[in-house]
Write an enzyme that holds these catalytic residues in place. Sequence first.
Site, short mmCIF file in Angstrom:
data_model
loop_
_atom_site.label_atom_id
_atom_site.label_comp_id
_atom_site.label_asym_id
_atom_site.label_seq_id
_atom_site.Cartn_x
_atom_site.Cartn_y
_atom_site.Cartn_z
CE LYS A 80 -26.62 -28.07 -16.58
NZ LYS A 80 -25.39 -27.53 -16.05
CB VAL A 186 -16.77 -23.71 3.95
CG1 VAL A 186 -16.00 -22.43 3.74
CG2 VAL A 186 -17.58 -23.63 5.25
N GLY A 187 -18.43 -25.82 1.31
CA GLY A 187 -18.56 -27.21 0.85
C GLY A 187 -17.37 -27.56 -0.02
CG ASN A 188 -17.53 -30.93 -2.72
OD1 ASN A 188 -16.95 -31.55 -1.83
ND2 ASN A 188 -18.60 -31.40 -3.34
CB VAL A 189 -16.43 -24.85 -4.79
CG1 VAL A 189 -15.63 -23.70 -5.41
CG2 VAL A 189 -16.84 -25.84 -5.87
#
Length: 367
Positions: A80, A186-189
Amino acid sequence: MAVFEAPDFDGHEHVAFAHDKESGLKAIVAIHNTHLGPSLGGCRMFPYASDDDALRDVLRLSRGMSYKSALAGLPLGGGKSVIIGNPQTDKSPQLFQAMGAFVEKLVGQYIVAQDAGISVEDLQHVAQKTQHVAGVENAIDDHQRVRSGDPSPATAYGVFVGIKAAVKHRFNTENLNGIRVAIQGVGNVGFALAKHLHAEGAKLFVSDVNPANVKRAVDVCDAVAVSNDEIAGLDVDVYAPCALGGAINANTINIITAPVIAGCANNQLDEKIFAETLRQKNILYAPDYVINAGGVIHVHYMRTKRTWEESTAHVENIAHTLEEIFVRADKEGKATDTVANIIAEERLYGAAVLSADVVAQRVNVGG
Ligand code: NAD
């Protein structure tokens, strides 16, 4: 700043610090473990309050990537990077080119991808100085599908097959028709997941701090809107945390009654001990880093020029990995999260022992 004595230092193989005077880059790369392959993980840009905070984040996140890739069955290790800076005000092409030059010096032991605060455009500047970058693809495949670096659709599909595996294990059915799922965020994914579940007849309940996202799920997926305070304690079959970390915390642990918890959010357990609490409450928890690995699988397949079908088949394997964890957790009387960590460590450090054996054999043969 202590590195080897830092609480999150976990025998990391390589921690590198970079500074570029011209662009103002201040960055850290942490490579946790490369026994299964070169490390891959996102770059996060954040205005950390101190260098210690940045180091803590990169050490913790890189270790998490080793475990995620090991359980996803990818030939990758965990790494990372963090850039210390404000993504709203401190970005420039030169900064990301300097980041690319830094990554290039690590000769492929770290492959940089997208994380919070970093866009595909930023990564394209990084890619001007290094080939060790993932998630910048934008070609169109034979079926006119974008070979995009966006991991969200694959993450959502992985969570969908993971929910099916958990429902099968808990309720002994492969049919989602009528299964009640509460999705927090309930965004992108979360929205892509809602569409998969809706198509299979699940009854959805959704909450989000963004009213537009709630409306979209209500309109498209026939979902019922509920408040953010209610969602965790709802009387449903599956609770799917898909917003931020810490959904399972001191406030929610006593109100969650859903027999299954399975969602995409990272770091769902506010405290590790809650994994055991959930086991004692007979709640089946799908470990977050196992069920949300679809994105890293997709990014790896797109980077290595493999097909969409190959990537999707690998994402579907998340269901088998979860089933293995659930069965072993039942048999050994352990929390699912504990079992996932044990399997990851068997793969990571088993591989280390294996490579040492192989090296020894080679030495013997050569000698
Ligand atoms: P996103 O920002 O698109 O969606 C998150 C949604 O949660 C947003 O709609 C936001 O308004 C909502 N939200 C924020 N705080 C909330 C709260 N307190 N209560 C209810 N809703 C809230 O992010 P995403 O890409 O969909 O990722 C969601 C989660 O999944 C994150 O934890 C992320 O780290 C994790 N994750 C994402 C991916 C990926 O491929 N995008 C991969 C692995 C893990």
